[in-house]
Scaffold this active site. Structure first.
Site, short mmCIF file in Angstrom:
data_model
loop_
_atom_site.label_atom_id
_atom_site.label_comp_id
_atom_site.label_asym_id
_atom_site.label_seq_id
_atom_site.Cartn_x
_atom_site.Cartn_y
_atom_site.Cartn_z
N ASP A 48 0.93 -1.13 0.11
CA ASP A 48 0.01 -0.06 0.04
C ASP A 48 1.07 1.19 0.07
OD1 ASP A 48 -2.11 -1.70 0.16
OD2 ASP A 48 -2.74 -0.89 2.28
N HIS A 194 3.92 -1.76 3.21
CA HIS A 194 3.82 -0.30 2.65
C HIS A 194 5.24 -0.01 1.91
CE1 HIS A 194 0.75 -0.65 5.90
NE2 HIS A 194 0.01 0.55 5.11
ZN LIG Z 1 -2.46 3.12 3.11
#
Ligand SMILES: [Zn+2]
Length: 245
Positions: A48, A194
């Site tokens: 993400d 991430h």
């Molecule tokens: Zn996010």
């Protein structure tokens, strides 16, 4: 005094109910994808908040070396800033999902603002990589009935996760990130890491190094992929996982 205690208890119960309803696996606000089939020895690795060069590119190199694919939930403003990285993701055979234009908390937006944020991001993805996506991950995992019904109306499939977040945004060492992930992986797991930080365009903003530096996530990705291969897992993208359900 008694009323204060009662109010405190009621507030506490509301908070617990809210936490439960917002947990990634909760289906209270409508159906979301949380994991894949439990009878298949496969996992989906997802990233993400990117693209965020050079870290996203380094992750792509790890995936390529290990011959596995992942799914990138990208933030529109970062896609517009770094289209070449998104093009590389698509070209490598990785899947791309929508993570809104500016990492918005969708619950505070009205339906028109949700539409605009998602469609603007789709347009940026299509311009960068020539692909259309129909999967969305709501930032912060935040959703309610209105958000999910709007996503469905627009034709998106909302995708959550099943492995608890490794809190990799706090930049712990790679072995710690890997350990936090690996202990929870089972058949059909959806893992979140991430590669960026809420779609911040790090080259443009003056930010502290640890805000943007995802070297530890790159190294953790390598550890996680190797360990899961040893355990006999295959890696699928989210669209591949959805086709099996
Ligand atoms: Zn996010």
């Amino acid at each position: 005094m008694r009323i204060v205690a009662v109010l405190a208890i009621v507030a506490g119960l509301f908070f617990i109910a809210y936490e439960w309803a917002e947990s990634p696996a909760s289906q209270l606000f409508g159906a979301t994808v949380v994991h894949g089939p439990a009878n298949l020895r496969e996992v989906a690795l997802t990233f993400d908040d990117g693209p965020n060069p050079p870290y996203t590119n380094a992750i792509l190199r790890v995936l390529k070396t290990e011959r596995v694919h992942a799914t990138f939930f990208v933030v529109g403003r970062a896609v517009a800033a770094y289209p070449a990285t998104v093009r590389m993701e698509a070209r490598d055979g990785d899947a791309i999902g929508n993570h809104t234009w500016n990492h918005a908390h969708l619950i505070v937006l009205d339906p028109q603002q949700i539409d605009r944020s998602l469609q603007r991001t789709d347009a940026a993805i299509e311009k960068a990589a020539g692909v259309r996506t129909t999967i969305v991950r709501p930032p912060f995992g935040a959703r309610d009935w209105l958000v999910l019904s709007e996503l469905r109306r627009l034709g998106y499939t909302p995708v959550m996760w099943s492995v608890p977040l490794a809190r990799d945004w706090n930049d712990p060492p790679p072995a710690v990130i890997a350990r936090r992930v690996l202990r929870y992986v089972r058949n059909g797991s959806i893992i979140v890491l991430h590669d960026g930080n809420r779609g911040l365009v790090c080259a443009r903003e003056h930010l502290a190094t640890h805000v943007c530096d995802r070297s530890n996530v790159v190294a953790a990705t390598r550890i996680i992929v190797k360990a899961l291969k040893r355990r006999g897992y295959r890696f699928v993208t989210i669209p591949q996982m959805l086709h099996q359900q």
